[in-house]
Motif scaffolding. Structure first.
Motif, PDB file in Angstrom:
ATOM      1  N   ALA A  19       0.768  -1.259   0.006  1.00 49.75           N
ATOM      2  CA  ALA A  19      -0.023   0.042  -0.109  1.00 49.75           C
ATOM      3  C   ALA A  19       1.007   1.117  -0.017  1.00 49.75           C
ATOM      4  CB  ALA A  19      -0.836  -0.107   1.167  1.00 49.75           C
ATOM      5  N   SER A  20       0.375   2.430  -0.565  1.00 51.72           N
ATOM      6  CA  SER A  20       1.020   3.563  -0.774  1.00 51.72           C
ATOM      7  C   SER A  20       1.082   4.157   0.870  1.00 51.72           C
ATOM      8  CB  SER A  20       0.312   4.436  -1.569  1.00 51.72           C
ATOM      9  OG  SER A  20      -0.826   4.965  -1.059  1.00 51.72           O
ATOM     10  N   GLN A  21       1.998   5.120   1.232  1.00 48.63           N
ATOM     11  CA  GLN A  21       1.978   5.902   2.456  1.00 48.63           C
ATOM     12  C   GLN A  21       0.468   6.366   2.688  1.00 48.63           C
ATOM     13  OE1 GLN A  21       5.288   8.444   1.981  1.00 48.63           O
ATOM     14  NE2 GLN A  21       6.097   7.268   4.067  1.00 48.63           N
ATOM     15  N   GLY A  22      -0.342   6.782   1.796  1.00 51.73           N
ATOM     16  CA  GLY A  22      -1.227   7.442   1.955  1.00 51.73           C
ATOM     17  C   GLY A  22      -2.685   6.486   2.289  1.00 51.73           C
ATOM     18  N   LYS A  23      -2.390   5.188   1.921  1.00 50.70           N
ATOM     19  CA  LYS A  23      -3.493   4.369   2.053  1.00 50.70           C
ATOM     20  C   LYS A  23      -3.085   3.666   3.461  1.00 50.70           C
ATOM     21  CE  LYS A  23      -4.986   3.421  -2.310  1.00 50.70           C
ATOM     22  NZ  LYS A  23      -5.130   2.640  -3.641  1.00 50.70           N
ATOM     23  N   LEU A  24      -1.851   3.855   3.780  1.00 50.77           N
ATOM     24  CA  LEU A  24      -1.272   3.160   5.277  1.00 50.77           C
ATOM     25  C   LEU A  24      -2.176   4.262   6.265  1.00 50.77           C
ATOM     26  CD1 LEU A  24       2.175   2.045   4.794  1.00 50.77           C
ATOM     27  CD2 LEU A  24       0.307   0.504   4.925  1.00 50.77           C
ATOM     28  N   TRP A 124      -7.899  11.989   4.171  1.00 56.19           N
ATOM     29  CA  TRP A 124      -7.005  11.065   3.780  1.00 56.19           C
ATOM     30  C   TRP A 124      -7.405  10.205   2.674  1.00 56.19           C
ATOM     31  CZ3 TRP A 124      -2.006  11.844   4.336  1.00 56.19           C
ATOM     32  CH2 TRP A 124      -1.623  12.630   5.429  1.00 56.19           C
ATOM     33  N   VAL A 125      -8.532   9.675   2.728  1.00 53.16           N
ATOM     34  CA  VAL A 125      -8.935   8.794   1.642  1.00 53.16           C
ATOM     35  C   VAL A 125      -9.041   9.694   0.188  1.00 53.16           C
ATOM     36  CG1 VAL A 125     -11.063   7.841   0.612  1.00 53.16           C
ATOM     37  CG2 VAL A 125     -10.512   7.192   3.042  1.00 53.16           C
ATOM     38  N   GLN A 126      -9.544  10.786   0.190  1.00 54.82           N
ATOM     39  CA  GLN A 126      -9.493  11.767  -1.063  1.00 54.82           C
ATOM     40  C   GLN A 126      -7.902  11.955  -1.539  1.00 54.82           C
ATOM     41  OE1 GLN A 126     -11.573  15.421  -0.466  1.00 54.82           O
ATOM     42  NE2 GLN A 126     -11.263  15.858  -2.604  1.00 54.82           N
ATOM     43  N   ALA A 127      -7.152  12.136  -0.300  1.00 50.58           N
ATOM     44  CA  ALA A 127      -5.667  12.447  -0.698  1.00 50.58           C
ATOM     45  C   ALA A 127      -4.914  11.062  -1.237  1.00 50.58           C
ATOM     46  CB  ALA A 127      -5.062  12.970   0.280  1.00 50.58           C
ATOM     47  N   ALA A 128      -5.298  10.208  -0.429  1.00 51.62           N
ATOM     48  CA  ALA A 128      -4.694   8.808  -1.291  1.00 51.62           C
ATOM     49  C   ALA A 128      -5.280   8.441  -2.495  1.00 51.62           C
ATOM     50  CB  ALA A 128      -4.969   7.828  -0.233  1.00 51.62           C
ATOM     51  N   ASN A 129      -6.707   8.767  -2.746  1.00 49.78           N
ATOM     52  CA  ASN A 129      -7.043   8.557  -4.166  1.00 49.78           C
ATOM     53  C   ASN A 129      -6.559   9.403  -5.143  1.00 49.78           C
ATOM     54  OD1 ASN A 129      -8.773   6.480  -3.355  1.00 49.78           O
ATOM     55  ND2 ASN A 129     -10.434   7.693  -3.161  1.00 49.78           N
ATOM     56  N   SER A 130      -6.354  10.741  -4.781  1.00 52.14           N
ATOM     57  CA  SER A 130      -5.753  11.705  -5.678  1.00 52.14           C
ATOM     58  C   SER A 130      -4.338  11.392  -6.038  1.00 52.14           C
ATOM     59  CB  SER A 130      -5.600  13.137  -4.975  1.00 52.14           C
ATOM     60  OG  SER A 130      -6.948  13.631  -4.736  1.00 52.14           O
ATOM     61  N   VAL A 135      -0.335   9.007 -10.086  1.00 50.11           N
ATOM     62  CA  VAL A 135       0.536   8.015 -10.131  1.00 50.11           C
ATOM     63  C   VAL A 135       0.007   7.140 -11.673  1.00 50.11           C
ATOM     64  CG1 VAL A 135       1.476   5.767  -9.717  1.00 50.11           C
ATOM     65  CG2 VAL A 135       1.471   7.664  -8.164  1.00 50.11           C
ATOM     66  N   ASN A 136      -1.156   6.772 -11.616  1.00 51.02           N
ATOM     67  CA  ASN A 136      -1.820   5.978 -12.733  1.00 51.02           C
ATOM     68  C   ASN A 136      -1.786   6.833 -13.985  1.00 51.02           C
ATOM     69  OD1 ASN A 136      -2.285   3.869 -11.306  1.00 51.02           O
ATOM     70  ND2 ASN A 136      -4.365   4.392 -10.616  1.00 51.02           N
ATOM     71  N   THR A 137      -2.098   8.034 -14.005  1.00 55.02           N
ATOM     72  CA  THR A 137      -1.952   8.986 -15.458  1.00 55.02           C
ATOM     73  C   THR A 137      -0.941   9.577 -15.427  1.00 55.02           C
ATOM     74  OG1 THR A 137      -2.744  11.091 -13.977  1.00 55.02           O
ATOM     75  CG2 THR A 137      -4.597   9.398 -14.860  1.00 55.02           C
ATOM     76  N   GLY A 138       0.193   9.356 -14.555  1.00 54.68           N
ATOM     77  CA  GLY A 138       1.574   9.872 -15.025  1.00 54.68           C
ATOM     78  C   GLY A 138       1.604  11.403 -14.491  1.00 54.68           C
ATOM     79  N   PHE A 139       0.685  12.160 -14.304  1.00 52.90           N
ATOM     80  CA  PHE A 139       0.387  13.485 -13.760  1.00 52.90           C
ATOM     81  C   PHE A 139       0.732  13.995 -12.234  1.00 52.90           C
ATOM     82  CE2 PHE A 139      -0.295  14.786 -17.992  1.00 52.90           C
ATOM     83  CZ  PHE A 139      -1.251  14.262 -18.631  1.00 52.90           C
ATOM     84  N   GLY A 141       2.671  15.707  -9.039  1.00 56.67           N
ATOM     85  CA  GLY A 141       3.816  15.071  -8.194  1.00 56.67           C
ATOM     86  C   GLY A 141       3.472  14.244  -7.150  1.00 56.67           C
ATOM     87  N   GLY A 142       4.541  13.774  -6.232  1.00 57.16           N
ATOM     88  CA  GLY A 142       4.041  12.843  -5.219  1.00 57.16           C
ATOM     89  C   GLY A 142       3.366  13.845  -4.005  1.00 57.16           C
ATOM     90  N   LEU A 143       2.668  13.081  -3.261  1.00 56.91           N
ATOM     91  CA  LEU A 143       1.793  13.473  -2.251  1.00 56.91           C
ATOM     92  C   LEU A 143       2.612  13.385  -0.785  1.00 56.91           C
ATOM     93  CD1 LEU A 143      -0.804  14.682  -0.649  1.00 56.91           C
ATOM     94  CD2 LEU A 143      -1.438  12.440  -0.540  1.00 56.91           C
ATOM     95  N   ASN A 144       3.113  14.381  -0.145  1.00 55.79           N
ATOM     96  CA  ASN A 144       3.960  14.461   0.960  1.00 55.79           C
ATOM     97  C   ASN A 144       2.978  14.146   1.932  1.00 55.79           C
ATOM     98  OD1 ASN A 144       5.554  14.384   3.020  1.00 55.79           O
ATOM     99  ND2 ASN A 144       6.454  16.428   2.881  1.00 55.79           N
ATOM    100  N   ILE A 145       2.733  12.915   2.466  1.00 52.38           N
ATOM    101  CA  ILE A 145       1.675  12.510   3.601  1.00 52.38           C
ATOM    102  C   ILE A 145       2.342  12.586   4.747  1.00 52.38           C
ATOM    103  CG2 ILE A 145       0.118  11.010   2.183  1.00 52.38           C
ATOM    104  CD1 ILE A 145       2.170   9.336   4.923  1.00 52.38           C
ATOM    105  N   GLU A 146       3.674  12.894   4.737  1.00 56.22           N
ATOM    106  CA  GLU A 146       4.602  12.885   6.209  1.00 56.22           C
ATOM    107  C   GLU A 146       4.088  14.144   6.832  1.00 56.22           C
ATOM    108  OE1 GLU A 146       8.652  12.239   5.429  1.00 56.22           O
ATOM    109  OE2 GLU A 146       8.182  10.258   4.439  1.00 56.22           O
ATOM    110  N   GLY A 147       3.523  15.172   6.247  1.00 57.44           N
ATOM    111  CA  GLY A 147       3.362  16.400   6.827  1.00 57.44           C
ATOM    112  C   GLY A 147       1.963  16.776   7.140  1.00 57.44           C
TER     113      GLY A 147
END
Length: 147
Positions: A19-24, A124-130, A135-139, A141-147
């Motif tokens: 799972a991605s960090q957002g999903k975790l 967070w669900v919305q952010a993880a889905n975004s 990632v799926n569309t290639g557009f 940047g990465g989401l920084n869930i650490e902050g």
């Protein structure tokens, strides 16, 4: 039946490991929400907890606190800026409220924290889905869930 249960457990474990960090983060929120919901179910119709349910109630609250502490520990305070600082304050507040609710068997405090966790989880669900869509569309940047 044991094989199916073992296969399902392995599937879940793989899902968590990949799972991605957002999903975790979403999974952590879901765990805290589940435990607080279970704690609320220990109250009877008079908002009291029967003696036989007190230990179970305390365990649910402590599990939720452990999860919130894990969310707190996962914050990157140096990179997260104001968002990380605000989340840290919320997590500290939630754990204080849950400690008080465990001692005083205060249903309203649990309901308040549960409501706030539900709202944060939805964000967070919305952010993880975004993040997943980016990632799926290639557009994006990465989401920084650490902050």
């Amino acid at each position: 039946m044991g094989f199916i249960n073992n296969a399902y457990a392995a599937y879940q474990n793989t899902g968590i490991k990949t799972a991605s960090q957002g999903k975790l983060v979403v999974l952590l929120y879901e765990g805290a929400i589940k435990n607080l919901t279970n704690a609320l179910e220990c109250f009877d119709s008079d908002s009291k907890i029967e003696a036989k349910n007190i230990e179970k109630f305390g365990n649910y609250i402590m599990k939720a606190q452990d999860i919130i502490s894990e969310l707190q520990a996962s914050l990157n305070m140096s990179a997260g800026g104001e968002i990380a600082s605000n989340l840290m304050s919320l997590y500290i507040y939630f754990n204080r409220e849950l400690m008080a609710s465990n001692i005083n068997k205060d249903k309203k405090k649990i309901e308040f924290v549960l409501n706030m966790l539900n709202q944060l989880s939805a964000a967070w669900v919305q952010a993880a889905n975004s993040q997943s869509n980016a990632v799926n569309t290639g557009f994006g940047g990465g989401l920084n869930i650490e902050g």
